[in-house]
Write a protein that holds these residues in place. Sequence first.
Motif, mmCIF file in Angstrom:
data_model
loop_
_atom_site.group_PDB
_atom_site.id
_atom_site.type_symbol
_atom_site.label_atom_id
_atom_site.label_comp_id
_atom_site.label_asym_id
_atom_site.label_seq_id
_atom_site.Cartn_x
_atom_site.Cartn_y
_atom_site.Cartn_z
ATOM 1 N N ALA A 172 0.828 -1.206 0.000
ATOM 2 C CA ALA A 172 0.000 0.000 0.000
ATOM 3 C C ALA A 172 0.865 1.259 0.000
ATOM 4 N N ILE A 173 1.903 1.278 0.843
ATOM 5 C CA ILE A 173 2.786 2.443 0.903
ATOM 6 C C ILE A 173 3.494 2.645 -0.433
ATOM 7 N N THR A 174 3.953 1.557 -1.034
ATOM 8 C CA THR A 174 4.648 1.654 -2.323
ATOM 9 C C THR A 174 3.722 2.206 -3.399
ATOM 10 N N CYS A 175 2.519 1.686 -3.471
ATOM 11 C CA CYS A 175 1.569 2.152 -4.496
ATOM 12 C C CYS A 175 1.200 3.617 -4.299
ATOM 13 N N LEU A 176 0.928 4.012 -3.051
ATOM 14 C CA LEU A 176 0.582 5.403 -2.781
ATOM 15 C C LEU A 176 1.745 6.335 -3.095
ATOM 16 N N SER A 177 2.954 5.899 -2.760
ATOM 17 C CA SER A 177 4.129 6.738 -3.017
ATOM 18 C C SER A 177 4.354 6.924 -4.510
ATOM 19 N N LEU A 178 4.254 5.834 -5.259
ATOM 20 C CA LEU A 178 4.451 5.924 -6.706
ATOM 21 C C LEU A 178 3.375 6.792 -7.345
ATOM 22 N N TRP A 179 2.146 6.659 -6.892
ATOM 23 C CA TRP A 179 1.076 7.461 -7.467
ATOM 24 C C TRP A 179 1.265 8.938 -7.158
ATOM 25 N N TYR A 180 1.518 9.258 -5.885
ATOM 26 C CA TYR A 180 1.654 10.672 -5.521
ATOM 27 C C TYR A 180 2.918 11.277 -6.124
ATOM 28 N N GLY A 181 3.983 10.490 -6.243
ATOM 29 C CA GLY A 181 5.213 11.003 -6.825
ATOM 30 C C GLY A 181 5.050 11.446 -8.262
ATOM 31 N N GLN A 182 4.076 10.891 -8.976
ATOM 32 C CA GLN A 182 3.827 11.255 -10.364
ATOM 33 C C GLN A 182 2.620 12.182 -10.534
#
Length: 315
Positions: free
Chosen positions: A15-25
Amino acid sequence: MAIPSNILTLLAGVAITCLSLWYGQNHGLLPVAAATDAPLVDGLFNTMMTIATGLFLLVQGLIFVILWRFRRKPNDVTDADPIHGNLALEILWTGIPVVIVLGLSVYSFSVYTTMGGLSVGHGGGHMAHAQPRDSAIAAELSSDSLQDSKSTPRVSAGLGAPTAALPDVTVNVKGLQFAWIFNYPSHNLIAGELHLPLGKSVQLEIEAQDVIHAFWVPQFRLKQDAIPGERTRLQFTPTQLGTYPIVCAELCGSYHGAMRSQVIVETPEDYDRWIQSQTTTAAVIPSRLETATAALDLQVEPEHLHHLHQLASSL
């Protein structure tokens, strides 16, 4: 049935990885990318934002989990078990930041060199690095360049080293308290705003008349110092039509915050029409053009600079 802690940890990590990748872009913090090198800077910024988001969620999540799991039980007045240290944990929380910092250092250095950060005034990049007049680096300059340097300010630094091909548009930019003046030498024009054609390579030769200024266009992701007695350079290609702010990013005096202009990126046809209109205007009022040109070579008093700016803007 209770879910095993290792499964919960795995799900939380995903969940943290997916949220980070989404917000980073998709953070939306950057203005429109309007120059060729802007995607390089954006990629670095997005990577740092992704990592920062992941670390924020991880640390804050651990804080809430620990606060909940290890909260004091009702009527429990005993002390917690003493912990004298955990070598594996200390290595982990030291090693992870080291790896992140080293990785970002390599990535940012790659972006810097791709933009021409290590080139020294000749082809292959987009940035001219500092080249002291008496250093060994100067040996790489041709005899013609050395001859020219006697009559013109030397190129000191900047995003935009000249490549093998000559730029389509060259503009001399002068910063002075508290205005930007743009001189188009090939057309003998002076203006208070910067007009550029879309998709054409541009070279800005930047100087300062009085104190250090900094020429910054956020949408181009480019910033360069304007230094008295030195010449710095920016070379880029505009990729988006629009009007963008030019900001002085170096504290230069009492009215530093008002030292702004604008760059107008337009189609080549509109750019040619603007050049023609300015040429016609300059032909009609040569005395005003000569006055503005002469003023640039003088030590203009700060209280008269807004009049100079208005004059240049009207040409």
